[in-house]
Write a protein that holds these residues in place. Structure first.
Motif, PDB file in Angstrom:
ATOM      1  N   GLU B  17       0.838  -1.205   0.000  1.00 42.48           N
ATOM      2  CA  GLU B  17       0.000   0.000   0.000  1.00 42.48           C
ATOM      3  C   GLU B  17       0.871   1.252   0.000  1.00 42.48           C
ATOM      4  O   GLU B  17       0.573   2.224  -0.698  1.00 42.48           O
ATOM      5  CB  GLU B  17      -0.938  -0.023   1.210  1.00 42.48           C
ATOM      6  CG  GLU B  17      -2.056  -1.052   1.043  1.00 42.48           C
ATOM      7  CD  GLU B  17      -2.912  -1.220   2.290  1.00 42.48           C
ATOM      8  OE1 GLU B  17      -2.479  -0.773   3.381  1.00 42.48           O
ATOM      9  OE2 GLU B  17      -3.999  -1.821   2.169  1.00 42.48           O
ATOM     10  N   ALA B  18       1.960   1.217   0.760  1.00 39.93           N
ATOM     11  CA  ALA B  18       2.866   2.374   0.803  1.00 39.93           C
ATOM     12  C   ALA B  18       3.494   2.632  -0.563  1.00 39.93           C
ATOM     13  O   ALA B  18       3.844   3.770  -0.897  1.00 39.93           O
ATOM     14  CB  ALA B  18       3.952   2.140   1.857  1.00 39.93           C
ATOM     15  N   MET B  19       3.638   1.583  -1.355  1.00 44.15           N
ATOM     16  CA  MET B  19       4.221   1.716  -2.698  1.00 44.15           C
ATOM     17  C   MET B  19       3.171   2.134  -3.723  1.00 44.15           C
ATOM     18  O   MET B  19       3.483   2.283  -4.907  1.00 44.15           O
ATOM     19  CB  MET B  19       4.854   0.379  -3.118  1.00 44.15           C
ATOM     20  CG  MET B  19       6.069   0.004  -2.278  1.00 44.15           C
ATOM     21  SD  MET B  19       6.517  -1.748  -2.445  1.00 44.15           S
ATOM     22  CE  MET B  19       7.169  -1.785  -4.098  1.00 44.15           C
ATOM     23  N   GLY B  20       1.934   2.267  -3.289  1.00 41.50           N
ATOM     24  CA  GLY B  20       0.876   2.725  -4.185  1.00 41.50           C
ATOM     25  C   GLY B  20       0.113   1.618  -4.879  1.00 41.50           C
ATOM     26  O   GLY B  20      -0.703   1.884  -5.765  1.00 41.50           O
ATOM     27  N   HIS B  21       0.383   0.376  -4.477  1.00 45.66           N
ATOM     28  CA  HIS B  21      -0.351  -0.730  -5.088  1.00 45.66           C
ATOM     29  C   HIS B  21      -1.743  -0.854  -4.470  1.00 45.66           C
ATOM     30  O   HIS B  21      -1.951  -0.499  -3.306  1.00 45.66           O
ATOM     31  CB  HIS B  21       0.397  -2.050  -4.877  1.00 45.66           C
ATOM     32  CG  HIS B  21       1.696  -2.136  -5.609  1.00 45.66           C
ATOM     33  ND1 HIS B  21       1.770  -2.144  -6.984  1.00 45.66           N
ATOM     34  CD2 HIS B  21       2.974  -2.212  -5.162  1.00 45.66           C
ATOM     35  CE1 HIS B  21       3.043  -2.230  -7.350  1.00 45.66           C
ATOM     36  NE2 HIS B  21       3.791  -2.260  -6.264  1.00 45.66           N
ATOM     37  N   ASP B  22      -2.663  -1.380  -5.262  1.00 38.60           N
ATOM     38  CA  ASP B  22      -3.994  -1.707  -4.753  1.00 38.60           C
ATOM     39  C   ASP B  22      -3.892  -3.103  -4.154  1.00 38.60           C
ATOM     40  O   ASP B  22      -4.047  -4.101  -4.849  1.00 38.60           O
ATOM     41  CB  ASP B  22      -5.004  -1.671  -5.914  1.00 38.60           C
ATOM     42  CG  ASP B  22      -6.409  -2.005  -5.450  1.00 38.60           C
ATOM     43  OD1 ASP B  22      -6.649  -1.980  -4.227  1.00 38.60           O
ATOM     44  OD2 ASP B  22      -7.266  -2.291  -6.310  1.00 38.60           O
ATOM     45  N   ALA B  23      -3.589  -3.174  -2.857  1.00 38.90           N
ATOM     46  CA  ALA B  23      -3.274  -4.454  -2.219  1.00 38.90           C
ATOM     47  C   ALA B  23      -4.496  -5.018  -1.508  1.00 38.90           C
ATOM     48  O   ALA B  23      -5.268  -4.280  -0.896  1.00 38.90           O
ATOM     49  CB  ALA B  23      -2.139  -4.273  -1.220  1.00 38.90           C
ATOM     50  N   ALA B  24      -4.644  -6.323  -1.596  1.00 39.89           N
ATOM     51  CA  ALA B  24      -5.746  -6.988  -0.900  1.00 39.89           C
ATOM     52  C   ALA B  24      -5.249  -8.305  -0.334  1.00 39.89           C
ATOM     53  O   ALA B  24      -4.419  -8.978  -0.952  1.00 39.89           O
ATOM     54  CB  ALA B  24      -6.909  -7.244  -1.855  1.00 39.89           C
TER      55      ALA B  24
END
Lengths: 54, 285
Positions: B17-24
């Protein structure tokens, strides 16, 4: 929230997330947390399997 | 993809998330798929999946299903399959010239006893289950009586894999081993793991103390070769310092869904970030 098994307080931290395991400090039962908004539900955690690990 | 959220899964999600990914975080226990299921149908079209299940077989089968839909999974099925079975892993390391302890395989109780009694490897030796981790079922054996007791216990088990016997020479080593994390074949961090009571097992899951380990040329070279031998990806390569070999390193294990909370506490490298970067690059390739 209290332990469904022995009714001791589980002390679930506010930042707990779905899928995390919480252990009852009194009876040792393990529960998997499920969160939807501020609602927290518990289900019996799986027991460690022979194929568990890294 | 998880089946139990550990500290590692939280760290991975937070970094993604910190890297800007849409993480789930997707619970494999709740996943259902069929021969008609597609990657877009699961919302995974173009996604990078980090398979993080603690159950080896669950993770392996989920990986098979996702890969069949064209989803990029780290680690790949073939890597998971090799690393999840110690016999397959050892054969692979040996065939690719990676120094590994001498190991015998037997497929019946009698043959296992013959191997143990035959002086090759001879006592003391180490009996390991071919599938399993965290040091469970890993037993040092010093004599025939102990070996016989282990074989008898195995006979009472209903688990088919308990009929597969993996007997490894006992490597004389300091009371520690070395865990190296490799990402894409590169050693990014290493630690010593020392058992808290001077005991035989050095698993952090059993309370072993991590301490920093400098990545020497030998460690870097060996970790890279071990990674290549099993097919690359994100791995935990375990090594021992073999006193009989003058301290030469031998690789005794390569782990597929590596835990890194211990190593993160003794290194300045951002391990979860490098893992996420690698998985994303694999999906983009």
């Amino acid at each position: 929230m209290n332990c469904p098994e022995c009714d001791a307080g589980l002390g679930i931290p506010d930042d707990a997330v779905t899928g995390e395991i919480v252990s009852c400090p009194d009876c040792g039962a393990d529960y998997e947390i499920s969160k939807e908004g501020s609602d927290v539900a518990l289900k019996q955690a799986e027991t460690v399997g022979e194929d568990w690990g890294e | 993809m998880y089946d139990r959220i550990r500290k590692e899964e939280k760290m991975l999600r937070s970094e993604a998330e910190a890297m800007g990914h849409d993480a789930a975080a997707v619970d494999a226990k709740a996943a259902r798929m069929s021969t008609d299921t597609t990657a877009p149908g699961l919302g995974l079209d173009g996604a990078a999946v980090l398979e993080r299940c603690v159950s080896y077989y669950r993770g392996l089968h989920v990986t098979a299903a996702l890969e069949s839909m064209g989803v990029s999974v780290t680690n790949r099925f073939e890597v998971a399959e090799r690393c999840g079975n110690k016999m397959f892993m050892t054969l692979r390391l040996n065939r690719r010239g990676v120094p590994t302890p001498r190991t015998h395989f037997a497929f019946s109780r009698d043959a296992a006893m013959e191997a143990a009694e035959g002086g090759d490897p001879g006592y003391p030796l180490v009996v390991k289950p071919v599938v399993g981790s965290w040091g469970r079922g890993v037993i040092p054996v010093g004599d025939r009586d102990t070996m016989d007791a282990i074989l008898e216990m195995r006979e009472l088990s209903d688990t088919p894999l308990d009929r597969i016997y993996y007997l490894q020479e006992m490597v004389e080593r300091p009371p520690r081993d070395i865990r190296v994390i490799t990402v894409g074949g590169r050693a990014i961090a290493a630690m010593y793991r020392e058992s808290p009571d001077g005991g035989f097992k050095t698993n952090v899951a059993l309370g072993a103390e991590p301490s920093p380990c400098r990545i020497t040329g030998e460690i870097e070279d060996l970790a890279g070769k071990a990674s290549e031998a099993v097919g690359g990806g994100i791995l935990g390569v375990d090594m021992m310092e073999d006193r009989a070999g003058g301290g030469r390193l031998v690789v005794h294990e390569v782990n597929n869904t590596v835990e890194f909370r211990g190593l993160s506490s003794v290194t300045s490298r951002n391990i979860p970030r490098e893992m996420v970067e690698f998985a994303a690059s694999e999906a983009a390739a």
